[in-house]
Design an enzyme around this catalytic site. Structure first.
Site, PDB file in Angstrom:
ATOM      1  N   TYR A  33       0.677  -1.368  -0.243  1.00 59.07           N
ATOM      2  CA  TYR A  33      -0.345   0.050   0.318  1.00 59.07           C
ATOM      3  C   TYR A  33       0.617   1.091  -0.086  1.00 59.07           C
ATOM      4  O   TYR A  33       2.303   0.884  -0.145  1.00 59.07           O
ATOM      5  CB  TYR A  33      -0.822  -0.029   1.094  1.00 59.07           C
ATOM      6  CG  TYR A  33      -0.600   0.520   2.966  1.00 59.07           C
ATOM      7  CD1 TYR A  33       0.678  -0.653   3.068  1.00 59.07           C
ATOM      8  CD2 TYR A  33      -0.386   1.510   3.413  1.00 59.07           C
ATOM      9  CE1 TYR A  33       1.612  -0.219   4.099  1.00 59.07           C
ATOM     10  CE2 TYR A  33       0.116   1.838   4.392  1.00 59.07           C
ATOM     11  CZ  TYR A  33       0.941   0.768   5.251  1.00 59.07           C
ATOM     12  OH  TYR A  33       1.701   0.976   6.347  1.00 59.07           O
ATOM     13  N   ARG A  52       7.873   3.978  -5.324  1.00 60.50           N
ATOM     14  CA  ARG A  52       7.879   2.932  -3.914  1.00 60.50           C
ATOM     15  C   ARG A  52       7.120   2.392  -4.216  1.00 60.50           C
ATOM     16  O   ARG A  52       7.138   0.611  -3.831  1.00 60.50           O
ATOM     17  CB  ARG A  52       7.952   3.544  -2.293  1.00 60.50           C
ATOM     18  CG  ARG A  52       8.085   2.776  -1.667  1.00 60.50           C
ATOM     19  CD  ARG A  52       8.195   3.417   0.033  1.00 60.50           C
ATOM     20  NE  ARG A  52       6.785   4.096   0.605  1.00 60.50           N
ATOM     21  CZ  ARG A  52       6.622   5.432   1.320  1.00 60.50           C
ATOM     22  NH1 ARG A  52       7.353   5.068   2.329  1.00 60.50           N
ATOM     23  NH2 ARG A  52       5.225   5.725   1.632  1.00 60.50           N
ATOM     24  N   ARG A 100      -8.455 -19.764  -2.016  1.00 58.59           N
ATOM     25  CA  ARG A 100      -7.207 -20.238  -0.989  1.00 58.59           C
ATOM     26  C   ARG A 100      -5.787 -20.955  -0.612  1.00 58.59           C
ATOM     27  O   ARG A 100      -6.036 -22.812  -1.056  1.00 58.59           O
ATOM     28  CB  ARG A 100      -7.351 -20.312   0.345  1.00 58.59           C
ATOM     29  CG  ARG A 100      -6.685 -19.816   1.737  1.00 58.59           C
ATOM     30  CD  ARG A 100      -7.353 -19.760   3.064  1.00 58.59           C
ATOM     31  NE  ARG A 100      -6.452 -19.378   3.874  1.00 58.59           N
ATOM     32  CZ  ARG A 100      -5.557 -20.212   4.741  1.00 58.59           C
ATOM     33  NH1 ARG A 100      -5.053 -21.488   3.645  1.00 58.59           N
ATOM     34  NH2 ARG A 100      -4.495 -19.637   5.796  1.00 58.59           N
ATOM     35  N   HIS A 102      -1.191 -21.363  -0.147  1.00 53.88           N
ATOM     36  CA  HIS A 102      -0.096 -20.538   0.276  1.00 53.88           C
ATOM     37  C   HIS A 102       0.416 -20.108  -1.487  1.00 53.88           C
ATOM     38  O   HIS A 102       0.746 -19.028  -1.478  1.00 53.88           O
ATOM     39  CB  HIS A 102       0.532 -20.854   1.131  1.00 53.88           C
ATOM     40  CG  HIS A 102       0.437 -20.999   2.500  1.00 53.88           C
ATOM     41  ND1 HIS A 102      -0.744 -21.440   2.788  1.00 53.88           N
ATOM     42  CD2 HIS A 102       1.282 -19.968   3.132  1.00 53.88           C
ATOM     43  CE1 HIS A 102      -1.115 -21.802   4.053  1.00 53.88           C
ATOM     44  NE2 HIS A 102      -0.113 -20.835   4.911  1.00 53.88           N
ATOM     45  N   LYS A 149       6.256  -2.071   1.365  1.00 50.99           N
ATOM     46  CA  LYS A 149       5.661  -0.676   2.810  1.00 50.99           C
ATOM     47  C   LYS A 149       3.903  -2.359   2.219  1.00 50.99           C
ATOM     48  O   LYS A 149       3.665  -2.756   1.269  1.00 50.99           O
ATOM     49  CB  LYS A 149       4.843   0.200   2.219  1.00 50.99           C
ATOM     50  CG  LYS A 149       4.184   0.817   3.182  1.00 50.99           C
ATOM     51  CD  LYS A 149       4.111   2.421   2.390  1.00 50.99           C
ATOM     52  CE  LYS A 149       3.577   3.258   3.118  1.00 50.99           C
ATOM     53  NZ  LYS A 149       3.088   3.260   4.567  1.00 50.99           N
ATOM     54  N   GLU A 182      12.091   2.016  14.191  1.00 51.73           N
ATOM     55  CA  GLU A 182      11.625   3.637  13.576  1.00 51.73           C
ATOM     56  C   GLU A 182       9.790   3.319  14.230  1.00 51.73           C
ATOM     57  O   GLU A 182       9.815   3.010  14.915  1.00 51.73           O
ATOM     58  CB  GLU A 182      10.567   3.357  12.215  1.00 51.73           C
ATOM     59  CG  GLU A 182       9.993   1.579  11.861  1.00 51.73           C
ATOM     60  CD  GLU A 182       9.660   1.531  10.341  1.00 51.73           C
ATOM     61  OE1 GLU A 182       9.542   2.947   9.519  1.00 51.73           O
ATOM     62  OE2 GLU A 182       9.837   0.537   9.561  1.00 51.73           O
ATOM     63  N   LEU A 207      11.167   1.335   6.973  1.00 45.35           N
ATOM     64  CA  LEU A 207      11.047   1.314   5.916  1.00 45.35           C
ATOM     65  C   LEU A 207      11.046   2.835   5.404  1.00 45.35           C
ATOM     66  O   LEU A 207      11.237   4.408   6.556  1.00 45.35           O
ATOM     67  CB  LEU A 207       9.225   1.891   5.803  1.00 45.35           C
ATOM     68  CG  LEU A 207       8.449   2.284   4.498  1.00 45.35           C
ATOM     69  CD1 LEU A 207       8.125   1.498   3.796  1.00 45.35           C
ATOM     70  CD2 LEU A 207       7.248   2.774   5.203  1.00 45.35           C
TER      71      LEU A 207
HETATM   72  N1  PMP Z   1       7.165   3.904   8.332  1.00 43.59           N
HETATM   73  C1  PMP Z   1       6.675   3.561   8.792  1.00 43.59           C
HETATM   74  C2  PMP Z   1       6.031   1.623   9.142  1.00 43.59           C
HETATM   75  C3  PMP Z   1       5.546   4.110   8.125  1.00 43.59           C
HETATM   76  O1  PMP Z   1       3.903   2.688   8.399  1.00 43.59           O
HETATM   77  C4  PMP Z   1       5.404   4.889   7.669  1.00 43.59           C
HETATM   78  C5  PMP Z   1       3.891   5.144   7.165  1.00 43.59           C
HETATM   79  N2  PMP Z   1       2.866   4.590   6.091  1.00 43.59           N
HETATM   80  C6  PMP Z   1       7.109   5.660   7.694  1.00 43.59           C
HETATM   81  C7  PMP Z   1       7.637   5.152   8.225  1.00 43.59           C
HETATM   82  C8  PMP Z   1       6.901   6.860   7.527  1.00 43.59           C
HETATM   83  O2  PMP Z   1       6.668   7.250   5.601  1.00 43.59           O
HETATM   84  P1  PMP Z   1       6.207   7.780   4.854  1.00 43.59           P
HETATM   85  O3  PMP Z   1       6.953   8.839   5.728  1.00 43.59           O
HETATM   86  O4  PMP Z   1       6.543   8.026   3.389  1.00 43.59           O
HETATM   87  O5  PMP Z   1       4.681   8.091   5.343  1.00 43.59           O
END
Ligand code: PMP
Length: 287
Positions: A33, A52, A100, A102, A149, A182, A207
C-alpha cells in the site's frame, strides 16, 4: 457527503465497496500500500509514492495493476469524487483473488486494487504539533523486510494500540541491540545537544519514508548538521529535540519518550522549522 472508493475498476459508494472473500490481501496480508498526502486538492510527492509502490510490488513479485500514469488518474479521480481538499489518499494492491492456497496464484490472476481518500483536519494536526506528542518504546518484533510497504501490519497495529493505552501517540520499535528502528507508522529522529539531526539509515530495518527523504533534502538545503546513524531510547531522552515523520503527520515534535520529558517539554525549534518548511521542498502535483 457520500464517500466513493475505487475497487478493481469501479468507483463505488463507500458502504458498498468490497473485495472478494478470497482476495489474498484479506486472507494472507499478501499486498502492499501507499498513503499520499493531499493538500489543497493536490497530491504531495505522488511520483515518489508510486515509485516506492512499484518497488514494493517488484520485491513481492506482485504484478503492477496499471501504469503510473493510469494510477495517477485514479488517485486524482478518487480525491475529486470525495471532495478531498486536505487529507490523504490510500492505495492498496494485492496479489488478487484465488482459491486459498499459499502458493502464488496462476500468472493470469489480476492484482486487486483499492483506492480511498478522506479529508483530515490540518488544524487538528497543527494543534498537536504545537504541543508535541509522547512516544513509548517496545521491542521490534517485525520481520526483516519492513522496507517493503506491506499491508501485513499486525505488530504495528498492536504497538500503536499499546501507545494509545499508555497515553502516547506513537510506539518506537527498538532492535535487539537497543537501537530505535522506527515508529509503528512513522520514522524516528532526534536532534543532539550540538544541534545535529540524527535518523537511522534506511536499510532493511525501516521503511524508507518519503517524508524522511524530503526532510533530508530540506536539512541539506538549509545547511543543517546531519548524521544518518542509529540512536537509543536513552539518547533520545537526553536529546535537545525528537520528532517523527510520515505523510500523515508530516514533521511531528516528540516531547516525551517513555515517560521522560525531552529537553524542556516543548516542541523544538528544528522540528518546528522543518514542519513549517516541509511543503517548500515536497513535490506538489498538478491537480
Ligand atoms: N515507517 C512506517 C512503519 C510507516 O508505516 C510509515 C508510514 N507509511 C513511515 C515510516 C513513514 O513513511 P512516509 O513518510 O512515506 O509516510
Amino acid at each position: 457527503m457520500s464517500r466513493i472508493a475505487y475497487v478493481n475498476g469501479q468507483y463505488l459508494p463507500h458502504q458498498h465497496a468490497s473485495v472478494h472473500v478470497e482476495d489474498r490481501g484479506y486472507q494472507f496480508a499478501d499486498g502492499v500500500y501507499e498513503v499520499c498526502e493531499v493538500l489543497g486538492g493536490r497530491l504531495i510527492d505522488e511520483k515518489r509514492h508510486l515509485k516506492r509502490l512499484s518497488r514494493s510490488l517488484t520485491e513481492l513479485r506482485i504484478s503492477h495493476p496499471m501504469s503510473d500514469k493510469a494510477l495517477g488518474v485514479v488517485l486524482r479521480e478518487v480525491v475529486v469524487r470525495n471532495k478531498v481538499r486536505d487529507g490523504l489518499v490510500y492505495l492498496q494492491v494485492t496479489r488478487g483473488v484465488a482459491p486459498r492456497n499459499h502458493f502464488f496464484p496462476p500468472d493470469h490472476t489480476a492484482p486487486g486494487i483499492v483506492v480511498t481518500a478522506r479529508n483530515a483536519s490540518v488544524a487538528k494536526s497543527s494543534a498537536m504539533a504545537e504541543k508535541g506528542v509522547a512516544v513509548i518504546s517496545m521491542p521490534d518484533n517485525r520481520w526483516d523486510r519492513v522496507d517493503i510497504k506491506s499491508v501485513s501490519l499486525l505488530p504495528n497495529v498492536l504497538a500503536k494500540q499499546m501507545a494509545r493505552e499508555q497515553g502516547a501517540f506513537e510506539a518506537w520499535f527498538v532492535d535487539d541491540e537497543g537501537y530505535v528502528t522506527e515508529g509503528s507508522s512513522t520514522n524516528a529522529w532526534i536532534v543532539t545537544k550540538d544541534g545535529t539531526l540524527i535518523t537511522r539509515p534506511a536499510d532493511n530495518g525501516i521503511l524508507k519514508g518519503i517524508t524522511r527523504a524530503i526532510v533530508l533534502e530540506l536539512v541539506e538545503r538549509e545547511g543543517m548538521k546531519f548524521e544518518e546513524r542509529s540512536f537509543t531510547i536513552e539518547e533520545a531522552q537526553q536529546a535537545r529535540e525528537a520528532f517523527i515523520t510520515a505523510a500523515t503527520t508530516l514533521v511531528m515534535p516528540v516531547v516525551v519518550v517513555d515517560d521522560v520529558t525531552v529537553a524542556n517539554g516543548a516542541p523544538g525549534h528544528i522540528a518546528t522549522t522543518l514542519r513549517s518548511l516541509f511543503h517548500t521542498q515536497a513535490e506538489i502535483a498538478d491537480s
